[in-house]
Motif scaffolding. Structure first.
Motif, PDB file in Angstrom:
ATOM      1  N   LYS A  48      33.294  51.941  43.952  1.00 15.63           N
ATOM      2  CA  LYS A  48      33.817  52.437  42.461  1.00 15.63           C
ATOM      3  C   LYS A  48      34.911  53.377  42.517  1.00 15.63           C
ATOM      4  O   LYS A  48      35.591  53.250  41.682  1.00 15.63           O
TER       5      LYS A  48
ATOM      6  N   GLU B  42      38.141  51.871  43.299  1.00 12.36           N
ATOM      7  CA  GLU B  42      38.793  51.112  42.366  1.00 12.36           C
ATOM      8  C   GLU B  42      39.262  52.015  41.218  1.00 12.36           C
ATOM      9  O   GLU B  42      40.367  51.723  40.577  1.00 12.36           O
TER      10      GLU B  42
ATOM     11  N   PHE C 122      32.275  49.762  35.735  1.00 13.84           N
ATOM     12  CA  PHE C 122      33.136  50.475  34.650  1.00 13.84           C
ATOM     13  C   PHE C 122      33.078  49.546  33.490  1.00 13.84           C
ATOM     14  O   PHE C 122      32.997  48.245  33.711  1.00 13.84           O
ATOM     15  N   THR C 123      33.134  50.205  32.561  1.00 15.06           N
ATOM     16  CA  THR C 123      33.334  49.520  31.287  1.00 15.06           C
ATOM     17  C   THR C 123      34.949  49.352  30.925  1.00 15.06           C
ATOM     18  O   THR C 123      35.449  49.993  31.620  1.00 15.06           O
ATOM     19  N   GLU C 124      35.189  48.560  29.985  1.00 11.56           N
ATOM     20  CA  GLU C 124      36.506  48.460  29.639  1.00 11.56           C
ATOM     21  C   GLU C 124      37.317  49.762  29.311  1.00 11.56           C
ATOM     22  O   GLU C 124      38.378  50.038  29.708  1.00 11.56           O
ATOM     23  N   GLU C 125      36.417  50.404  28.381  1.00  8.85           N
ATOM     24  CA  GLU C 125      37.163  51.626  28.174  1.00  8.85           C
ATOM     25  C   GLU C 125      37.384  52.527  29.341  1.00  8.85           C
ATOM     26  O   GLU C 125      38.196  53.428  29.418  1.00  8.85           O
ATOM     27  N   GLU C 126      36.371  52.548  30.246  1.00  7.40           N
ATOM     28  CA  GLU C 126      36.570  53.466  31.457  1.00  7.40           C
ATOM     29  C   GLU C 126      37.677  53.150  32.147  1.00  7.40           C
ATOM     30  O   GLU C 126      38.485  54.023  32.745  1.00  7.40           O
ATOM     31  N   THR C 127      38.027  51.707  32.402  1.00 12.50           N
ATOM     32  CA  THR C 127      39.146  51.211  33.086  1.00 12.50           C
ATOM     33  C   THR C 127      40.523  52.027  32.408  1.00 12.50           C
ATOM     34  O   THR C 127      41.347  51.993  33.046  1.00 12.50           O
TER      35      THR C 127
ATOM     36  N   THR D  45      41.144  46.054  37.209  1.00 16.80           N
ATOM     37  CA  THR D  45      40.284  45.974  36.086  1.00 16.80           C
ATOM     38  C   THR D  45      39.182  45.090  36.127  1.00 16.80           C
ATOM     39  O   THR D  45      37.808  45.415  35.797  1.00 16.80           O
ATOM     40  N   THR D  46      39.183  43.917  36.522  1.00 15.76           N
ATOM     41  CA  THR D  46      38.186  43.024  36.937  1.00 15.76           C
ATOM     42  C   THR D  46      37.268  43.472  37.947  1.00 15.76           C
ATOM     43  O   THR D  46      36.127  43.618  37.711  1.00 15.76           O
TER      44      THR D  46
ATOM     45  N   LYS E  69      35.251  46.568  36.854  1.00 18.45           N
ATOM     46  CA  LYS E  69      34.166  46.150  35.969  1.00 18.45           C
ATOM     47  C   LYS E  69      33.043  45.521  36.797  1.00 18.45           C
ATOM     48  O   LYS E  69      31.893  45.639  36.657  1.00 18.45           O
TER      49      LYS E  69
END
Length: 184
Positions: A62, A65, A93-98, A85-86, A89
């Motif tokens: 993590k 990434e 991670f969430t989209e917002e965290e990425t 990003t993929t 996740k």
């Protein structure tokens, strides 16, 4: 500018063909990044070995990434932004965290120190700001972790530069451009 095609298995050396076969078996595909690095069997073998070695270093998947996301953003590599990003996740991670990580920040203090320092390293060509180094060390990291972070930055920078030079197609779901994500 010259256009480069992503090489097929038949267009690369025997060394690269063997690596392509291993990647196909492991991942179910040969991502365009690896295929393009595969123009040089030596470079692909070295890159994959280096990546595997870094998985044994200071940082977990993590955290790696998170570094990959911020370095790819700073280096302007849309391919690696999409791929990580993929993968980010897939690592929780969430989209917002990425999106936050691509900006070089996190609500988690340890991750914030890691991505803040990684961003500073890339932006300043290895001459990170003193406050980012101190923030990193204050989170309990040592000089070994500092070198491992530089190694991660270097590894991802190589991938970013290969994509930025060859400009091959992105074979992952594309990451939202940061400007759009922030304004959404």
């Amino acid at each position: 500018m010259r256009t480069f095609n992503v090489p097929t298995r038949d267009e690369v050396s025997v060394e690269s063909q063997q690596l392509f076969d291993a990647l196909e078996k492991k991942l179910g595909m040969v991502p365009n990044l690896y295929a393009s690095i595969g123009y040089s069997g030596n470079a692909l073998a070295s890159y994959l070995t280096f990546q595997d070695a870094q998985a044994q270093g200071t940082f977990n998947a993590k955290q790696r990434e998170a570094v990959n996301l911020v370095v790819s953003q700073v280096n302007g590599c849309t391919y690696c932004q999409a791929a990580h990003t993929t993968l980010g996740k897939m690592n929780g991670f969430t989209e917002e965290e990425t999106i936050a990580l691509r900006q070089g920040r996190s609500s988690d203090a340890k991750l914030n120190a890691i991505v803040g320092l990684a961003k500073s390293l890339v932006e300043n060509r290895g001459r990170a700001s003193e406050d980012k180094v101190e923030e990193f060390l204050a989170q309990g990291y040592d000089q070994a972790a500092l070198v491992d972070l530089v190694a991660l930055v270097a590894s991802k920078t190589l991938a970013n530069y290969v994509h930025n030079l060859f400009d091959f197609a992105i074979d992952f779901p594309e990451a939202q451009p940061l400007e759009e994500a922030i304004n959404a």
